[in-house]
Structure formats: structure tokens, C-alpha cells
Design a protein around this motif. Structure first.
Motif, PDB file in Angstrom:
ATOM      1  N   GLN A 147       0.849  -1.634  -0.125  1.00 21.35           N
ATOM      2  CA  GLN A 147       0.312   0.086  -0.172  1.00 21.35           C
ATOM      3  C   GLN A 147       0.672   1.042   0.061  1.00 21.35           C
ATOM      4  O   GLN A 147       0.620   1.997  -0.406  1.00 21.35           O
ATOM      5  CB  GLN A 147      -0.377   0.388   1.328  1.00 21.35           C
ATOM      6  CG  GLN A 147      -1.735  -0.985   1.263  1.00 21.35           C
ATOM      7  CD  GLN A 147      -2.952  -1.237   2.528  1.00 21.35           C
ATOM      8  OE1 GLN A 147      -2.665  -0.240   3.705  1.00 21.35           O
ATOM      9  NE2 GLN A 147      -4.111  -1.669   2.732  1.00 21.35           N
ATOM     10  N   LEU A 148       2.288   1.107   1.278  1.00 22.85           N
ATOM     11  CA  LEU A 148       2.797   3.029   0.909  1.00 22.85           C
ATOM     12  C   LEU A 148       3.583   2.589  -0.479  1.00 22.85           C
ATOM     13  O   LEU A 148       3.895   4.249  -1.009  1.00 22.85           O
ATOM     14  CB  LEU A 148       4.275   2.085   1.440  1.00 22.85           C
ATOM     15  CG  LEU A 148       5.119   3.443   2.408  1.00 22.85           C
ATOM     16  CD1 LEU A 148       4.399   4.812   2.581  1.00 22.85           C
ATOM     17  CD2 LEU A 148       6.317   2.598   2.544  1.00 22.85           C
ATOM     18  N   ARG A 149       4.196   1.586  -1.455  1.00 22.46           N
ATOM     19  CA  ARG A 149       4.386   1.935  -2.838  1.00 22.46           C
ATOM     20  C   ARG A 149       3.294   2.060  -3.572  1.00 22.46           C
ATOM     21  O   ARG A 149       3.691   3.205  -4.364  1.00 22.46           O
ATOM     22  CB  ARG A 149       4.643   0.521  -3.123  1.00 22.46           C
ATOM     23  CG  ARG A 149       6.294  -0.032  -2.338  1.00 22.46           C
ATOM     24  CD  ARG A 149       6.867  -1.087  -3.584  1.00 22.46           C
ATOM     25  NE  ARG A 149       5.853  -2.194  -3.497  1.00 22.46           N
ATOM     26  CZ  ARG A 149       6.202  -3.561  -2.544  1.00 22.46           C
ATOM     27  NH1 ARG A 149       6.788  -3.154  -1.470  1.00 22.46           N
ATOM     28  NH2 ARG A 149       5.203  -4.164  -2.897  1.00 22.46           N
ATOM     29  N   GLU A 150       2.365   1.992  -3.306  1.00 21.22           N
ATOM     30  CA  GLU A 150       0.908   2.592  -4.170  1.00 21.22           C
ATOM     31  C   GLU A 150       0.795   3.557  -4.188  1.00 21.22           C
ATOM     32  O   GLU A 150       0.173   4.762  -4.990  1.00 21.22           O
ATOM     33  CB  GLU A 150       0.058   1.213  -4.229  1.00 21.22           C
ATOM     34  CG  GLU A 150       0.060   0.526  -4.962  1.00 21.22           C
ATOM     35  CD  GLU A 150      -1.407  -0.596  -4.373  1.00 21.22           C
ATOM     36  OE1 GLU A 150      -2.280  -0.514  -3.549  1.00 21.22           O
ATOM     37  OE2 GLU A 150      -1.486  -1.812  -4.873  1.00 21.22           O
ATOM     38  N   GLY A 151       0.598   4.215  -2.842  1.00 18.01           N
ATOM     39  CA  GLY A 151       0.342   5.305  -2.448  1.00 18.01           C
ATOM     40  C   GLY A 151       1.721   6.710  -2.753  1.00 18.01           C
ATOM     41  O   GLY A 151       0.813   7.700  -3.310  1.00 18.01           O
ATOM     42  N   LYS A 152       2.387   6.097  -3.009  1.00 17.47           N
ATOM     43  CA  LYS A 152       3.582   6.793  -2.981  1.00 17.47           C
ATOM     44  C   LYS A 152       4.086   7.267  -4.197  1.00 17.47           C
ATOM     45  O   LYS A 152       4.131   8.371  -5.399  1.00 17.47           O
ATOM     46  CB  LYS A 152       5.184   7.085  -1.901  1.00 17.47           C
ATOM     47  CG  LYS A 152       4.558   6.981  -0.663  1.00 17.47           C
ATOM     48  CD  LYS A 152       6.263   6.502  -0.489  1.00 17.47           C
ATOM     49  CE  LYS A 152       6.154   7.022   0.874  1.00 17.47           C
ATOM     50  NZ  LYS A 152       7.762   6.913   1.560  1.00 17.47           N
ATOM     51  N   ASN A 153       3.668   6.477  -5.522  1.00 16.65           N
ATOM     52  CA  ASN A 153       3.935   6.441  -7.026  1.00 16.65           C
ATOM     53  C   ASN A 153       5.332   7.222  -7.430  1.00 16.65           C
ATOM     54  O   ASN A 153       4.692   7.925  -7.654  1.00 16.65           O
ATOM     55  CB  ASN A 153       2.726   6.972  -7.538  1.00 16.65           C
ATOM     56  CG  ASN A 153       2.075   6.598  -8.415  1.00 16.65           C
ATOM     57  OD1 ASN A 153       2.777   6.057  -9.128  1.00 16.65           O
ATOM     58  ND2 ASN A 153       1.464   6.868  -9.881  1.00 16.65           N
ATOM     59  N   GLU A 194       8.416  11.536 -12.627  1.00 13.81           N
ATOM     60  CA  GLU A 194       7.544  12.718 -13.694  1.00 13.81           C
ATOM     61  C   GLU A 194       7.727  13.884 -13.135  1.00 13.81           C
ATOM     62  O   GLU A 194       8.201  15.117 -13.952  1.00 13.81           O
ATOM     63  CB  GLU A 194       6.536  11.773 -14.693  1.00 13.81           C
ATOM     64  CG  GLU A 194       7.089  10.339 -14.925  1.00 13.81           C
ATOM     65  CD  GLU A 194       5.513   9.622 -15.396  1.00 13.81           C
ATOM     66  OE1 GLU A 194       4.670  10.002 -14.928  1.00 13.81           O
ATOM     67  OE2 GLU A 194       5.924   8.769 -15.787  1.00 13.81           O
ATOM     68  N   GLU A 195       7.133  13.916 -11.817  1.00 11.38           N
ATOM     69  CA  GLU A 195       6.977  15.041 -12.080  1.00 11.38           C
ATOM     70  C   GLU A 195       7.829  16.382 -11.594  1.00 11.38           C
ATOM     71  O   GLU A 195       8.223  17.193 -11.981  1.00 11.38           O
ATOM     72  CB  GLU A 195       5.743  15.739 -10.764  1.00 11.38           C
ATOM     73  CG  GLU A 195       4.408  15.455 -10.755  1.00 11.38           C
ATOM     74  CD  GLU A 195       3.101  15.261 -10.138  1.00 11.38           C
ATOM     75  OE1 GLU A 195       3.538  15.279  -8.876  1.00 11.38           O
ATOM     76  OE2 GLU A 195       2.018  14.500  -9.539  1.00 11.38           O
ATOM     77  N   PHE A 196       8.442  15.720 -10.995  1.00  7.52           N
ATOM     78  CA  PHE A 196       9.972  16.385 -10.608  1.00  7.52           C
ATOM     79  C   PHE A 196      10.738  16.968 -12.244  1.00  7.52           C
ATOM     80  O   PHE A 196      11.648  17.623 -12.263  1.00  7.52           O
ATOM     81  CB  PHE A 196      11.002  16.041 -10.053  1.00  7.52           C
ATOM     82  CG  PHE A 196      12.268  15.811  -9.454  1.00  7.52           C
ATOM     83  CD1 PHE A 196      12.763  17.371  -8.695  1.00  7.52           C
ATOM     84  CD2 PHE A 196      13.703  15.421 -10.443  1.00  7.52           C
ATOM     85  CE1 PHE A 196      14.284  17.743  -8.759  1.00  7.52           C
ATOM     86  CE2 PHE A 196      14.876  16.185 -10.554  1.00  7.52           C
ATOM     87  CZ  PHE A 196      14.554  17.364  -9.248  1.00  7.52           C
TER      88      PHE A 196
END
Length: 212
Positions: A191-197, A203-205
């Protein structure tokens, strides 16, 4: 035909490859012990001083080998092929037994490779030359350049001890992952990996960096 020829070749050998030397002397005693008792009553053993040793026959001279270019096919096989091939086939069977080829369906042992290496190194024309490994034989290396082999599966390369370690470690890891606490931890990490994406954040950075 191979097994028939090999049986004749093994019968002519003075020693037994699979029987230790300490057993050779006891085999004659075992034969005497297994004889029925009533045979000794009718055929008593002669006294020690009356035993007559049979005369040793003189060795007959080996006939001259025929001309390989003019002899018959049978003579060519008997004088030029079988004296080299039959010992190689016997050695092949002994090595196959050591590699447990008669107990398993698949092994890393390749009979054609072993026989090729054996015949090449036991060629009478290479009597004084050093041993050559199979993949270093010239015609073998030339053939494999144009016809490469697929890699041998790792399961065939592992020894019994190494394979048992791999299986035991996998089983212990499976048993640990079945615990409820470990299952809860793994679910939280997912869940942590999926939440942080992480991919989206990267890509945003880079989009912000390009905008500057």
C-alpha cells in the motif's frame, strides 16, 4: 550389439573395475563355501603334496595386422576399430554409472561428448601428446562456432548437497512468509508503494526541472 561386444571385452579383462582389490582374494573362498557338503564326500580334496599344477600354455604370437586399404570390412573392424572402441565403450558405461545415468531421467552427463574426448585422447597417433579437454578439440570447437549449444540448466549443474540447500532455503522462506505478522507487513509495504507512486513523482519532478 554394443552390449554383446562389451560383455566379451569385460570377460577378457583380468580385474573387476567395480570390485575392490580386497574382495578379489575372497571370491574364491566364497565359491568354495557355497559348494554342497555331499560333493566333498564323493570328491575329497587332494593332499597338498599331491597337487599338480597344470602347465601354462605359451602365448601365441599376435598375427600381423592386415593392410587397412585392402582388407575386408570384418578384418578392419577387428584390427582397427574394436581394439580402440570397445575399451572406450566400457569406460563410458562405468562413467555413466558414476554419474547415476541409470537412476535418473536427466543428468548433465553427455555420452557422445565423453566418448569423443576419450577416443580423441586414446588415438594411437596421439600417443605422446598431452590430454585435450572436449571443448578444446579442434574439430569440436570449429563445429560449436557454427552450431552453439543452449546453456545447460542450472538444476543439472547443482550437486545433491547444493540442490538440497536451495530447496530448504526456499521452504524456510515460504514458511516465514506465511506468518500473519509478515503478511501484514508485506501488505503495508504494498500500500505504501502504491500510495507514493514513485514513478509519478519522478515524472512531476523532471517536468518542473524542464519548466525552469
Amino acid at each position: 550389439l554394443y552390449y554383446f561386444l562389451l560383455s566379451e571385452y569385460e570377460a577378457e579383462q583380468p580385474q573387476f573395475p567395480d570390485v575392490p582389490e580386497a574382495r578379489h582374494g575372497s571370491m574364491s573362498l566364497e565359491v568354495g563355501i557355497l559348494q554342497p557338503l555331499h560333493m566333498e564326500q564323493f570328491h575329497p580334496a587332494p593332499a597338498v603334496d599331491t597337487i599338480v599344477q597344470p602347465p601354462i600354455p605359451e602365448a601365441t604370437p599376435f598375427p600381423e595386422p592386415p593392410d587397412p586399404k585392402t582388407c575386408s570390412p570384418q578384418e578392419y573392424l577387428e584390427y582397427y576399430i574394436f581394439p580402440v572402441l570397445l575399451p572406450g565403450m566400457a569406460e563410458l558405461l562405468h562413467r555413466a554409472k558414476q554419474e547415476k545415468c541409470f537412476e535418473r531421467k536427466r543428468t548433465k552427463f553427455i555420452a557422445c561428448d565423453f566418448l569423443t574426448e576419450w577416443l580423441y585422447n586414446n588415438n594411437p597417433k596421439r600417443k605422446d601428446e598431452s590430454f585435450t579437454e572436449f571443448f578444446s578439440i579442434p574439430f569440436v570447437s570449429d563445429w560449436l562456432k557454427d552450431h552453439p549449444r543452449p546453456p545447460v540448466p542450472v538444476s543439472l549443474l547443482l550437486s545433491e548437497e547444493a540442490a538440497s540447500i536451495v530447496i530448504q532455503s526456499f521452504w524456510r522462506g515460504y514458511r516465514v512468509r506465511c506468518h500473519s505478522e509478515i503478511q501484514e507487513l508485506r501488505q503495508w509495504q504494498k500500500q505504501l508503494r502504491e500510495g507514493k507512486n514513485i514513478i509519478k513523482r519522478v515524472e512531476e519532478f523532471w517536468a518542473k526541472q524542464e519548466a525552469k
